[in-house]
Design an enzyme around this catalytic site. Structure first.
Site, short mmCIF file in Angstrom:
data_model
loop_
_atom_site.label_atom_id
_atom_site.label_comp_id
_atom_site.label_asym_id
_atom_site.label_seq_id
_atom_site.Cartn_x
_atom_site.Cartn_y
_atom_site.Cartn_z
N TRP A 282 0.86 -1.21 0.00
CA TRP A 282 0.00 0.00 0.00
C TRP A 282 0.88 1.25 0.00
CZ3 TRP A 282 -4.83 1.46 -0.89
CH2 TRP A 282 -5.87 0.54 -0.78
N TRP A 311 -17.50 22.27 1.06
CA TRP A 311 -17.11 21.91 2.43
C TRP A 311 -17.59 22.99 3.39
CZ3 TRP A 311 -15.42 17.08 2.27
CH2 TRP A 311 -14.72 16.62 1.15
N TRP A 387 -5.99 10.23 3.61
CA TRP A 387 -7.03 11.27 3.72
C TRP A 387 -7.96 11.25 2.53
CZ3 TRP A 387 -9.11 14.17 7.42
CH2 TRP A 387 -8.46 14.16 8.65
C1 LIG Z 1 -5.90 9.32 7.22
C2 LIG Z 1 -4.64 8.48 7.21
C3 LIG Z 1 -3.40 9.10 7.30
C4 LIG Z 1 -2.21 8.33 7.28
N1 LIG Z 1 -1.00 8.99 7.36
C5 LIG Z 1 0.14 8.26 7.30
C6 LIG Z 1 1.40 8.90 7.36
O1 LIG Z 1 1.51 10.13 7.41
N2 LIG Z 1 2.51 8.11 7.35
C7 LIG Z 1 2.44 6.76 7.28
O2 LIG Z 1 3.48 6.09 7.28
N3 LIG Z 1 1.25 6.14 7.19
C8 LIG Z 1 0.10 6.84 7.22
N4 LIG Z 1 -1.10 6.19 7.16
C9 LIG Z 1 -1.12 4.72 6.98
C10 LIG Z 1 -1.14 3.90 8.28
O3 LIG Z 1 -2.11 4.38 9.15
C11 LIG Z 1 0.22 3.90 9.00
O4 LIG Z 1 1.24 3.58 8.09
C12 LIG Z 1 0.24 2.85 10.12
O5 LIG Z 1 -0.76 3.11 11.06
C13 LIG Z 1 1.60 2.87 10.79
O6 LIG Z 1 1.66 2.00 11.87
P1 LIG Z 1 2.61 0.72 11.85
O7 LIG Z 1 3.99 1.13 11.49
O8 LIG Z 1 2.43 0.03 13.14
O9 LIG Z 1 2.01 -0.10 10.65
P2 LIG Z 1 1.98 -1.67 10.31
O10 LIG Z 1 0.57 -2.09 10.37
O11 LIG Z 1 2.97 -2.43 11.10
O12 LIG Z 1 2.38 -1.68 8.76
C14 LIG Z 1 3.74 -1.76 8.32
C15 LIG Z 1 4.08 -0.57 7.46
O13 LIG Z 1 3.28 -0.57 6.27
C16 LIG Z 1 2.97 0.77 5.90
N5 LIG Z 1 1.51 0.95 5.95
C17 LIG Z 1 0.65 0.37 6.80
N6 LIG Z 1 -0.63 0.72 6.51
C18 LIG Z 1 -0.55 1.57 5.46
C19 LIG Z 1 -1.52 2.29 4.69
N7 LIG Z 1 -2.84 2.21 4.94
N8 LIG Z 1 -1.09 3.10 3.71
C20 LIG Z 1 0.23 3.21 3.42
N9 LIG Z 1 1.20 2.55 4.11
C21 LIG Z 1 0.81 1.74 5.11
C22 LIG Z 1 3.64 1.69 6.91
O14 LIG Z 1 4.88 2.12 6.38
C23 LIG Z 1 3.82 0.77 8.11
O15 LIG Z 1 4.88 1.15 8.96
C24 LIG Z 1 -2.30 6.93 7.17
C25 LIG Z 1 -3.55 6.33 7.08
C26 LIG Z 1 -4.71 7.08 7.10
C27 LIG Z 1 -6.04 6.40 7.00
#
Ligand SMILES: Cc1cc2nc3c(=O)[nH]c(=O)nc-3n(C[C@H](O)[C@H](O)[C@H](O)COP(=O)(O)OP(=O)(O)OC[C@H]3O[C@@H](n4cnc5c(N)ncnc54)[C@H](O)[C@@H]3O)c2cc1C
Length: 471
Positions: A282, A311, A387
Site C-alpha cells: 500500500w 465543504w 485522507w
Molecule cells: C488518514 C490516514 C493518514 C495516514 N497517514 C500516514 C502517514 O503520514 N505516514 C504513514 O506512514 N502512514 C500513514 N497512514 C497509513 C497507516 O495508518 C500507517 O502507516 C500505520 O498506522 C503505521 O503503523 P505501523 O507502522 O504500526 O504499521 P503496520 O501495520 O505495522 O504496517 C507496516 C508498514 O506498512 C505501511 N503501511 C501500513 N498501513 C498503510 C496504509 N494504509 N497506507 C500506506 N502505508 C501503510 C507503513 O509504512 C507501516 O509502517 C495513514 C492512514 C490514514 C487512514
C-alpha cells in the site's frame, strides 16, 4: 577518488544504495545533509518529527564515523538554495561525483532537476537510486498503458513481478580512507524549539533500534497481525512507520526479513506475514500515485468532481476535533493518542478522517495538514492517500455513501472501552456498556463534553453534498 553522498530521506547505512555505490567506487567518501527549518515548516513537518530527524542524524553521524565518513550538515533557506550549496561543497573539497537516493513529491523533483542542471554545467557526475520502494515509480502500467489507480490490480502486478534478487541488499561496509574533514553535527545550530508533548521514549533513536524493532515484531506479533491489527488497544502492529518515513529502515529490509519467516512465500503461507507485506505494498502504491498523478501533491483531489464539494468550516468543531473534545469517545481517544504519541492506530486514522470529512463535512486538506503537523511518521504520500481514501476524493476511495459510524466502530474495535479509558481520562471509571456513548448525566458528572453533532443528520448532509457535486 572522492565521492559525496547526499542524505535526504534515507538516514541509514543498511540497504542504502547511494552510500553503497559511493563506498564501492571511492577511497574517500563524504556525507552531506541539508537542514532547512523553513522548508520543514513549509512542508508541515511535525515538531516531534523534526526532533526525531535531528536525533537520528546524530546517530547516523556516529555510525558513519566508524567508517571514516564525515557528515556535514549545511543550513539552507529552502530547496531553491540546495543546488548552490551542494556545488560549493563539491568545489571546496574537490569531489568527483555525488550519489543520492530519490525522493517523492513535486517540490523535491523540481529541486533535483535544479541540482542536476548545475552539476551538468560544472561537469560533475551524479547518480541517483531508488531506495524507498522496490520497483521504480511508474514501472507498472495497466493494459491500456495507464498508471494503476486501484490497489488490488497494482498489488497483483507487484507480486507477479517480484523476484528475490530485488532483495539482494547485503553489503559489508569497510572503513574508508581517513579524511581531514570532521563532522560538524555537534556544533551545528539546529535552532530547534520544542513545542510538542509527544513521549519520545516511544521512539528510540537510530538504525539499530529500528532493526531491533523489526526483529522483535517478526519474532511473534507478525503471526497475529491479521487478527490483531484492527484493535487499537492491542500492540499488534509494528510501529515502524516513523522509521520507514525517514528512511531509518528500508522497505526491502522489512520485506526480506518478513519473507524469511514465511519460507519466502509472498502470497501464501502465514496470513499475518502476507497481510503485513500487503501494507508495505500500500505504501508503494501511494508513492506511485504521487509520482504518476502529481496533482495529488499540489492539494488537488484525485477524483476531480470532488473539487465541487461545498465543504463547511466551523471553528468550534475544528478545535474540538483537534483537541479530542468532540464528545465521541473513540474519536477523542484517537486524537489524544496523536498528541501524546505522535502516532495513531491505522483504524483510528480512518475513523477520525471520515468523521472529519463526512460528519463534520470539513475539507480533507485541513485534516491532512493537521496530521502532518502532528505525526512523527508523517509521510506525504501515505497521509495524502489515507485522507483522500477516507474522504472519498481519492484513488480506490471508500464510496462516499459508506460512512463509518464512530459509535459502531467503537463497539466493534474497542468493545471493552479499554482504549478509550487509556486516553480519555474523564471516562476512565465508566462502565463498558456506557463508555461508547455516555448519557448526558454521565457526561455532566465526568465533565466530558456533549457531542458536537448529530450522526444521522450529518451523514445525510454529507451524502447530499457529494450528490450535488456529482450532478
Ligand atoms: C488518514 C490516514 C493518514 C495516514 N497517514 C500516514 C502517514 O503520514 N505516514 C504513514 O506512514 N502512514 C500513514 N497512514 C497509513 C497507516 O495508518 C500507517 O502507516 C500505520 O498506522 C503505521 O503503523 P505501523 O507502522 O504500526 O504499521 P503496520 O501495520 O505495522 O504496517 C507496516 C508498514 O506498512 C505501511 N503501511 C501500513 N498501513 C498503510 C496504509 N494504509 N497506507 C500506506 N502505508 C501503510 C507503513 O509504512 C507501516 O509502517 C495513514 C492512514 C490514514 C487512514
Amino acid at each position: 577518488m572522492k565521492s559525496l553522498v547526499w542524505f535526504r530521506n534515507d538516514l541509514r547505512v543498511d540497504d542504502n544504495p547511494a552510500l553503497r555505490a559511493a563506498c564501492s567506487k571511492s577511497e574517500e567518501v563524504h556525507g552531506i545533509y541539508i537542514y532547512s527549518e523553513k522548508q520543514l515548516k513549509f512542508h508541515n513537518e511535525a515538531n516531534c518529527k523534526v526532533e526525531f530527524i535531528i536525533q537520528n542524524l546524530k546517530s547516523l553521524e556516529r555510525t558513519l564515523n566508524k567508517l571514516n565518513i564525515p557528515l556535514t550538515v549545511i543550513s539552507s533557506d529552502g530547496f531553491t538554495e540546495d543546488a548552490e550549496k551542494i556545488l560549493n561543497l563539491i568545489n571546496e573539497r574537490s569531489i568527483k561525483e555525488i550519489h543520492w537516493n530519490n525522493q517523492f513529491g513535486t517540490d523535491e523533483e523540481s529541486r533535483d532537476i535544479e541540482v542536476e542542471n548545475i552539476l551538468i554545467n560544472n561537469n560533475i557526475n551524479f547518480f541517483s537510486y531508488d531506495a524507498q520502494i522496490l520497483f521504480p515509480a511508474g514501472t507498472f502500467k495497466t493494459g491500456e498503458g495507464k498508471p494503476y489507480s486501484v490497489f488490488t490490480p497494482f498489488k497483483k502486478r507487484w507480486i507477479d513481478n517480484f523476484n528475490i534478487d530485488l532483495l539482494d541488499i547485503e553489503y559489508n561496509y569497510t572503513p574508508k580512507e581517513k579524511t581531514k574533514i570532521s563532522s560538524n553535527i555537534n556544533d551545528f545550530k539546529f535552532r530547534f524549539a520544542k513545542d510538542h508533548s509527544v513521549d519520545m521514549s516511544l521512539w528510540p533513536v537510530g538504525e539499530e533500534e529500528a532493526l531491533k524493532r523489526l526483529d522483535n515484531y517478526l519474532d511473534k506479533k507478525i503471526f497475529y497481525y491479521s487478527k490483531d491489527r484492527n484493535e487499537p488497544i492491542i500492540d499488534g502492529t509494528s510501529r515502524l512507520s516513523a522509521y520507514l518515513a525517514l528512511g531509518i529502515i528500508s522497505p526491502k529490509r522489512c520485506i526480506l526479513e518478513a519473507l524469511k519467516k514465511n519460507n519466502f512465500e509472498l502470497d501464501s503461507g502465514e496470513q499475518g506475514v502476507t497481510k503485513w507485506i500487503d501494507e508495505l505494498v500500500w505504501r508503494e502504491f501511494y508513492k506511485n500515485i504521487m509520482f504518476s498523478f502529481p496533482r495529488v501533491s499540489k492539494g488537488r483531489p484525485f477524483q476531480e468532481y470532488t473539487n465541487k464539494i461545498k465543504w463547511r468550516f466551523d471553528e468550534g468543531e475544528f478545535k474540538a476535533w483537534k483537541s479530542g473534545n468532540t464528545g465521541f469517545p473513540l474519536i477523542d481517544a484517537a486524537m489524544r493518542q496523536l498528541k501524546n504519541e505522535g502516532w495513531m492506530h491505522n483504524r483510528l486514522r480512518m475513523v477520525v478522517a471520515m468523521f472529519f470529512t463526512k460528519n463534520m463535512l470539513h475539507d480533507w486538506r485541513l485534516g491532512e495538514a493537521f496530521f502532518m503537523q502532528n505525526l512523527i511518521d508523517g509521510d506525504f504520500s501515505s497521509n495524502n492517500g489515507g485522507w483522500q481514501w477516507s474522504s472519498s476524493t481519492g484513488t480506490d476511495a471508500a464510496p462516499y455513501f459508506r460512512i463509518f459510524n464512530p459509535l459502531t466502530q467503537s463497539k466493534n474495535f474497542d468493545a471493552d472501552g479499554l482504549f478509550i479509558k487509556k486516553y480519555v481520562d474523564e471516562l476512565k471509571n465508566i462502565d463498558k456498556k456506557d463508555i461508547h456513548d455516555p448519557s448526558n448525566e454521565i457526561r455532566s458528572n465526568c465533565k466530558y463534553p456533549a457531542k458536537i453533532l448529530d450522526l444521522k443528520e450529518s451523514r445525510l448532509r454529507a451524502i447530499d453534498a457529494f450528490n450535488e457535486a456529482k450532478n
